[in-house]
Design a protein around this motif. Structure first.
Motif, PDB file in Angstrom:
ATOM      1  N   TYR A 102       0.853  -1.331   0.000  1.00 51.03           N
ATOM      2  CA  TYR A 102      -0.078   0.161  -0.099  1.00 51.03           C
ATOM      3  C   TYR A 102       0.816   1.234   0.040  1.00 51.03           C
ATOM      4  O   TYR A 102       0.237   2.422  -0.269  1.00 51.03           O
ATOM      5  CB  TYR A 102      -1.161   0.135   1.143  1.00 51.03           C
ATOM      6  CG  TYR A 102      -1.884  -1.092   1.024  1.00 51.03           C
ATOM      7  CD1 TYR A 102      -2.865  -0.964   0.111  1.00 51.03           C
ATOM      8  CD2 TYR A 102      -2.426  -2.094   1.914  1.00 51.03           C
ATOM      9  CE1 TYR A 102      -3.815  -1.945  -0.317  1.00 51.03           C
ATOM     10  CE2 TYR A 102      -3.349  -3.173   1.501  1.00 51.03           C
ATOM     11  CZ  TYR A 102      -4.086  -3.146   0.410  1.00 51.03           C
ATOM     12  OH  TYR A 102      -4.957  -3.894   0.197  1.00 51.03           O
ATOM     13  N   ASN A 103       2.006   1.089   0.049  1.00 41.94           N
ATOM     14  CA  ASN A 103       3.105   2.366  -0.078  1.00 41.94           C
ATOM     15  C   ASN A 103       3.627   2.333  -1.356  1.00 41.94           C
ATOM     16  O   ASN A 103       4.706   3.133  -1.547  1.00 41.94           O
ATOM     17  CB  ASN A 103       4.200   2.171   1.067  1.00 41.94           C
ATOM     18  CG  ASN A 103       3.526   2.968   2.184  1.00 41.94           C
ATOM     19  OD1 ASN A 103       2.867   3.949   2.287  1.00 41.94           O
ATOM     20  ND2 ASN A 103       3.479   1.965   3.592  1.00 41.94           N
ATOM     21  N   ILE A 141      -7.009   8.124  -9.139  1.00 42.61           N
ATOM     22  CA  ILE A 141      -7.345   6.975 -10.156  1.00 42.61           C
ATOM     23  C   ILE A 141      -6.746   7.395 -11.464  1.00 42.61           C
ATOM     24  O   ILE A 141      -5.908   6.557 -11.855  1.00 42.61           O
ATOM     25  CB  ILE A 141      -8.857   6.571 -10.189  1.00 42.61           C
ATOM     26  CG1 ILE A 141      -9.016   5.772  -8.906  1.00 42.61           C
ATOM     27  CG2 ILE A 141      -8.779   5.564 -11.315  1.00 42.61           C
ATOM     28  CD1 ILE A 141     -10.543   5.836  -8.765  1.00 42.61           C
ATOM     29  N   HIS A 142      -6.649   8.425 -11.830  1.00 38.34           N
ATOM     30  CA  HIS A 142      -6.376   9.262 -13.094  1.00 38.34           C
ATOM     31  C   HIS A 142      -4.765   8.880 -12.873  1.00 38.34           C
ATOM     32  O   HIS A 142      -3.745   8.396 -13.834  1.00 38.34           O
ATOM     33  CB  HIS A 142      -6.646  10.242 -13.280  1.00 38.34           C
ATOM     34  CG  HIS A 142      -6.331  10.871 -14.418  1.00 38.34           C
ATOM     35  ND1 HIS A 142      -6.573  12.147 -15.039  1.00 38.34           N
ATOM     36  CD2 HIS A 142      -5.914  10.300 -15.671  1.00 38.34           C
ATOM     37  CE1 HIS A 142      -6.364  12.371 -16.237  1.00 38.34           C
ATOM     38  NE2 HIS A 142      -5.616  10.962 -16.801  1.00 38.34           N
ATOM     39  N   ASP A 193      -6.816  -5.251  -2.158  1.00 35.73           N
ATOM     40  CA  ASP A 193      -6.084  -4.528  -3.048  1.00 35.73           C
ATOM     41  C   ASP A 193      -4.578  -4.797  -2.888  1.00 35.73           C
ATOM     42  O   ASP A 193      -3.863  -3.802  -3.213  1.00 35.73           O
ATOM     43  CB  ASP A 193      -6.646  -3.086  -3.051  1.00 35.73           C
ATOM     44  CG  ASP A 193      -7.740  -2.716  -3.624  1.00 35.73           C
ATOM     45  OD1 ASP A 193      -8.328  -3.326  -4.571  1.00 35.73           O
ATOM     46  OD2 ASP A 193      -8.426  -2.062  -3.126  1.00 35.73           O
ATOM     47  N   SER A 194      -4.228  -5.730  -2.189  1.00 31.56           N
ATOM     48  CA  SER A 194      -2.794  -6.020  -1.728  1.00 31.56           C
ATOM     49  C   SER A 194      -2.094  -5.902  -3.222  1.00 31.56           C
ATOM     50  O   SER A 194      -0.637  -5.849  -3.118  1.00 31.56           O
ATOM     51  CB  SER A 194      -2.437  -7.144  -0.980  1.00 31.56           C
ATOM     52  OG  SER A 194      -3.146  -8.442  -1.561  1.00 31.56           O
ATOM     53  N   VAL A 195      -2.566  -6.522  -4.112  1.00 36.88           N
ATOM     54  CA  VAL A 195      -1.543  -6.588  -5.426  1.00 36.88           C
ATOM     55  C   VAL A 195      -2.556  -5.587  -6.417  1.00 36.88           C
ATOM     56  O   VAL A 195      -3.848  -5.538  -6.633  1.00 36.88           O
ATOM     57  CB  VAL A 195      -1.686  -7.812  -6.207  1.00 36.88           C
ATOM     58  CG1 VAL A 195      -0.940  -7.798  -7.559  1.00 36.88           C
ATOM     59  CG2 VAL A 195      -0.883  -8.719  -5.308  1.00 36.88           C
ATOM     60  N   TYR A 196      -2.023  -4.306  -6.669  1.00 32.51           N
ATOM     61  CA  TYR A 196      -2.714  -3.519  -7.799  1.00 32.51           C
ATOM     62  C   TYR A 196      -1.568  -2.906  -8.611  1.00 32.51           C
ATOM     63  O   TYR A 196      -0.803  -2.009  -8.312  1.00 32.51           O
ATOM     64  CB  TYR A 196      -3.483  -2.302  -6.793  1.00 32.51           C
ATOM     65  CG  TYR A 196      -4.074  -1.596  -7.786  1.00 32.51           C
ATOM     66  CD1 TYR A 196      -5.448  -1.921  -7.961  1.00 32.51           C
ATOM     67  CD2 TYR A 196      -3.764  -0.243  -8.141  1.00 32.51           C
ATOM     68  CE1 TYR A 196      -6.192  -1.116  -8.895  1.00 32.51           C
ATOM     69  CE2 TYR A 196      -4.477   0.461  -9.154  1.00 32.51           C
ATOM     70  CZ  TYR A 196      -5.731   0.131  -9.342  1.00 32.51           C
ATOM     71  OH  TYR A 196      -6.547   0.717 -10.141  1.00 32.51           O
ATOM     72  N   TYR A 246      -4.884   6.178  -5.207  1.00 33.63           N
ATOM     73  CA  TYR A 246      -6.261   5.812  -4.531  1.00 33.63           C
ATOM     74  C   TYR A 246      -5.944   4.579  -3.768  1.00 33.63           C
ATOM     75  O   TYR A 246      -6.518   4.323  -2.652  1.00 33.63           O
ATOM     76  CB  TYR A 246      -7.439   5.740  -5.561  1.00 33.63           C
ATOM     77  CG  TYR A 246      -8.714   5.339  -4.996  1.00 33.63           C
ATOM     78  CD1 TYR A 246      -9.291   6.377  -4.092  1.00 33.63           C
ATOM     79  CD2 TYR A 246      -9.216   3.975  -5.036  1.00 33.63           C
ATOM     80  CE1 TYR A 246     -10.484   5.792  -3.563  1.00 33.63           C
ATOM     81  CE2 TYR A 246     -10.386   3.516  -4.403  1.00 33.63           C
ATOM     82  CZ  TYR A 246     -11.112   4.594  -3.800  1.00 33.63           C
ATOM     83  OH  TYR A 246     -12.145   4.034  -3.008  1.00 33.63           O
ATOM     84  N   HIS A 247      -5.706   3.514  -4.656  1.00 34.43           N
ATOM     85  CA  HIS A 247      -5.536   2.221  -3.940  1.00 34.43           C
ATOM     86  C   HIS A 247      -4.391   1.907  -3.055  1.00 34.43           C
ATOM     87  O   HIS A 247      -3.446   1.037  -3.296  1.00 34.43           O
ATOM     88  CB  HIS A 247      -5.590   0.962  -4.938  1.00 34.43           C
ATOM     89  CG  HIS A 247      -6.623   1.115  -5.876  1.00 34.43           C
ATOM     90  ND1 HIS A 247      -6.891   1.930  -6.980  1.00 34.43           N
ATOM     91  CD2 HIS A 247      -8.059   0.460  -5.713  1.00 34.43           C
ATOM     92  CE1 HIS A 247      -8.004   1.810  -7.491  1.00 34.43           C
ATOM     93  NE2 HIS A 247      -8.696   0.839  -6.794  1.00 34.43           N
TER      94      HIS A 247
END
Length: 227
Positions: A29-30, A162-163, A70-73, A36-37
């Protein structure tokens, strides 16, 4: 990141993970390609879970799904190929399973909660892993879409984030994709939120935001074509 809410809910489930689980999530997440995610989204969902815990049968399992979903994004692979949401969701579920020490029933329930975000509007509980699981699945999916009901400035900021995550996509193509997403959410009507309690909290503001964003996107698309 709001340490207190993260610590509160991780403490519920830490013993049912291996020793590397939280550091894996924290690194994820960093990641610099996220906006956003990232941790902000996870903290937002945990905060709402905290306020609405009475709606969940298994708060601990919903919290686990929040941490891992969302650990993989990635929006594209290393070779430049666009990455789909279902691919990310499947990879997130696999990452959870690698670090999980939950028992079989709990682990499968969390897996199914995570995988539900691959379909979102169409997702249904195929197995009632415990009494109340299908309602927990509906609640979790409602939480994941709760940001649609954020105050307009935050909603707009989320769209910008998100953009950023799709910064490699030509602007016109990005706007067309967002338009399809908004139209899909609007077409769901009251079904945007599954539970009557969450619908009462979030539906009116979410639809107002979606309609306002749709008008803004149509204006952008009507202008000169972006590169």
């Amino acid at each position: 990141m709001t340490e207190t809410i993260v610590e509160k809910y991780w403490s519920l489930i830490a013993a049912r993970h291996d020793a590397q689980a939280f550091s894996t999530i924290d690194l994820a997440y960093n990641e610099p390609q996220r906006a956003y995610h990232a941790w902000g989204h996870i903290v937002d969902l945990l905060t709402k879970l905290d306020a609405l815990a009475h709606l969940a049968t298994r708060v601990d399992l919903v919290a686990a799904a929040i941490f891992w979903h969302d650990s993989v994004y990635l929006t594209r692979d290393g070779d430049g190929r666009p990455r789909t949401d279902p691919e990310n969701v499947r990879a997130s579920a696999v990452l959870f399973e690698f670090h999980s020490r939950f028992d079989e029933v709990e682990g499968q329930a969390i897996h199914d909660l995570i995988m539900a975000t691959a379909q979102h509007m169409k997702a249904k509980a195929a197995t009632e892993h415990y009494p109340g699981f299908s309602r927990d699945l509906d609640f979790f999916l409602d939480l994941d879409l709760s940001s649609l009901a954020a105050p307009w400035p935050l909603f707009e900021s989320n769209l910008d984030d998100i953009h950023f995550e799709y910064g490699w996509v030509p602007e016109r193509a990005f706007y067309l994709g967002r338009m399809q997403m908004l139209e899909s959410f609007l077409a769901s009507g009251e079904g945007l939120y599954r539970l009557p309690e969450t619908r009462a909290l979030w539906l009116a503001q979410a639809r107002a935001n979606l309609l306002r964003a749709e008008v803004a996107l149509r204006d952008r698309l009507a202008g000169p074509a972006s590169a």
